[in-house]
Design an enzyme around this catalytic site. Structure first.
Site, mmCIF file in Angstrom:
data_model
loop_
_atom_site.group_PDB
_atom_site.id
_atom_site.type_symbol
_atom_site.label_atom_id
_atom_site.label_comp_id
_atom_site.label_asym_id
_atom_site.label_seq_id
_atom_site.Cartn_x
_atom_site.Cartn_y
_atom_site.Cartn_z
ATOM 1 N N CYS A 127 -4.747 -26.173 16.455
ATOM 2 C CA CYS A 127 -5.927 -27.029 16.607
ATOM 3 C C CYS A 127 -5.574 -28.512 16.531
ATOM 4 O O CYS A 127 -6.221 -29.348 17.164
ATOM 5 C CB CYS A 127 -6.955 -26.688 15.532
ATOM 6 S SG CYS A 127 -7.626 -25.020 15.691
ATOM 7 N N CYS A 169 -4.742 -26.341 11.384
ATOM 8 C CA CYS A 169 -3.539 -25.633 11.818
ATOM 9 C C CYS A 169 -2.907 -26.327 13.021
ATOM 10 O O CYS A 169 -3.565 -27.100 13.721
ATOM 11 C CB CYS A 169 -3.875 -24.178 12.148
ATOM 12 S SG CYS A 169 -4.562 -23.943 13.807
ATOM 13 N N CYS A 171 -10.347 -27.453 11.995
ATOM 14 C CA CYS A 171 -9.207 -26.693 11.492
ATOM 15 C C CYS A 171 -7.951 -27.561 11.485
ATOM 16 O O CYS A 171 -7.723 -28.352 12.407
ATOM 17 C CB CYS A 171 -8.984 -25.447 12.349
ATOM 18 S SG CYS A 171 -7.573 -24.442 11.827
ATOM 19 N N HIS A 178 -3.381 -19.980 13.542
ATOM 20 C CA HIS A 178 -4.770 -20.446 13.437
ATOM 21 C C HIS A 178 -5.634 -19.432 12.692
ATOM 22 O O HIS A 178 -6.410 -19.801 11.789
ATOM 23 C CB HIS A 178 -5.368 -20.695 14.822
ATOM 24 C CG HIS A 178 -6.857 -20.823 14.783
ATOM 25 N ND1 HIS A 178 -7.492 -21.976 14.381
ATOM 26 C CD2 HIS A 178 -7.845 -19.900 15.001
ATOM 27 C CE1 HIS A 178 -8.801 -21.780 14.375
ATOM 28 N NE2 HIS A 178 -9.042 -20.536 14.756
ATOM 29 N N ASP A 232 -7.428 -7.391 2.507
ATOM 30 C CA ASP A 232 -6.335 -7.466 3.473
ATOM 31 C C ASP A 232 -6.838 -6.894 4.780
ATOM 32 O O ASP A 232 -7.747 -6.062 4.797
ATOM 33 C CB ASP A 232 -5.115 -6.657 2.999
ATOM 34 C CG ASP A 232 -5.284 -5.172 3.327
ATOM 35 O OD1 ASP A 232 -4.694 -4.718 4.327
ATOM 36 O OD2 ASP A 232 -6.023 -4.475 2.612
ATOM 37 N N ASP A 285 0.852 -1.184 0.000
ATOM 38 C CA ASP A 285 0.000 0.000 0.000
ATOM 39 C C ASP A 285 0.891 1.237 0.000
ATOM 40 O O ASP A 285 2.073 1.191 0.320
ATOM 41 C CB ASP A 285 -1.044 -0.020 1.113
ATOM 42 C CG ASP A 285 -0.470 -0.132 2.510
ATOM 43 O OD1 ASP A 285 0.735 0.071 2.668
ATOM 44 O OD2 ASP A 285 -1.245 -0.403 3.438
#
Length: 375
Positions: free
Chosen positions: A309, A306, A304, A335, A266, A92
């Protein structure tokens, strides 16, 4: 060489499934870009970010120009090489940070002069040097320099701000160095006023950017107003170019914006929330500081994949947070980024299958359930 291009592969209502081709790889849309403001996604190694399914990340002109400096990044091989992220990077332009972080800023037609929030040193950002800094960073997608119109704002002020941003957009476009596989996006401004948004789109269309962002939302107007602005703005946006909603947002914001035709997002929310013990799950937000997790041996979100988890209990995550161990925020950040990437994957699948309406209904129903009952 690969040309920068965007293809719409399927639609479901206003929602679009697409693919962006860039010099640094493909991007499947709708896409969520984790924020790596100063050359790092906080708490994550780049290879771990990629493991969540993220294809593109975001960096920031304002922060990187102040530290370590654009010339140094360029000498170190550009942002991709320096931070070990070979995939696409969007930067940006620094306009928002100048307005929100810098001290003693002064804005003129030329640009913005400000003092660094780090050491008080004096700097100037203009459309030309913002574009040049992004070139030195080797940004795959460069953003035009703009003023992020504050909210609330009177219509006269919103019009003046938008028209200044449009003049800056022309200067940004003139300063952009075209290269195979690289693109520049213009930013639609106009606050909550439909006619100003339409005027902004018309002026940006003349400059034929590779993509178009919607700026000046998620600045305090609330979800209902944001969706109302998108409802009036999106039908007027170019259809053959990617559409990026800047700084958004919560999962429900993203779902609603995808339904309205946004392709790119984003937000610092997944990483910032991870550092403050907040986890996003399919059943809403969970606060790992709460004592209810003290003896809970279940995973944070059983669906999940990840590491937080898959390998650890809520009780352990709660312990890490209460003990102020850095592993806690690291695991929750992983996560949250995984959750956002899974959401985008599910949205893409629903658009492809033509089942987006059913997906949204199921998403809203599951979020409304709230967290699983305590043990």
């Amino acid at each position: 060489m690969t040309a920068f291009s965007f293809e719409v592969l399927a639609t479901d209502g206003a929602a679009r499934l697409g693919k962006i081709q860039t010099a640094h790889g493909e991007i499947d849309t709708p896409v969520f870009m984790p924020v790596g403001t100063v050359g790092t996604v906080k708490g994550m190694m780049p290879e771990n970010v990629a493991a969540t399914g993220a294809q593109i990340i975001l960096g920031n002109t304002y922060h990187l120009m102040l530290r370590p400096g654009a010339d140094r990044v360029q000498r170190l091989g550009g942002l991709h090489t320096m931070m070990n992220w070979p995939g696409p990077i969007l930067t940006d332009s620094g306009g928002f940070q100048v307005m929100s972080l810098a001290k003693l800023r002064k804005m003129t037609e030329e640009g913005v002069t400000f003092r660094s929030h780090i050491d008080g040193s004096r700097h100037t950002l203009t459309p030309e040097n913002s574009t040049d800094i992004q070139y030195k960073l080797d940004a795959t997608i460069t953003m035009a320099f703009d003023e992020c119109t504050p909210y609330p704002v009177e219509k006269k002020g919103a019009a003046e701000s938008m028209r200044l941003s449009m003049r800056w957009a022309k200067r940004s476009r003139d300063a952009f160095v075209p290269r195979d596989g690289y693109g520049q996006f213009g930013i639609v401004q106009g606050s909550v006023f439909p006619d100003l948004r339409e005027e902004s789109i018309s002026k940006l269309r003349e400059l034929d950017f590779e993509g178009y962002a919607v700026g000046g939302l998620a600045v305090g107007e609330g979800q209902e107003m944001m969706f109302r602005v998108l409802d009036s703005t999106m039908p007027k946006m170019p259809t053959a170019k990617p559409r990026y909603l800047m700084g958004v947002g919560k999962p429900s914001d993203i779902v609603g914006a995808v339904v309205r035709g946004i392709d790119m997002f984003d937000c610092v929310m997944p990483t910032r929330s991870g550092r403050t013990a907040q986890a996003f799950t399919r059943r809403g937000t969970v606060n790992l500081r709460n004592a209810r997790h003290l003896d809970d041996t279940r995973p944070l979100d059983e669906s999940c994949s990840c590491p937080a988890c898959r390998n650890y209990s809520r009780a352990y995550l709660h312990h890490l947070i209460r003990a102020e161990e850095m592993l806690g925020p690291m695991l929750l950040t992983w996560h949250n980024i995984q959750h956002y990437q899974d959401l985008m994957r599910d949205l893409r699948a629903a658009i492809k299958a033509g089942t987006l309406t059913q997906f949204v209904q199921a998403f809203e129903a599951q979020q409304a359930l709230g967290d699983i009952d305590p043990l």
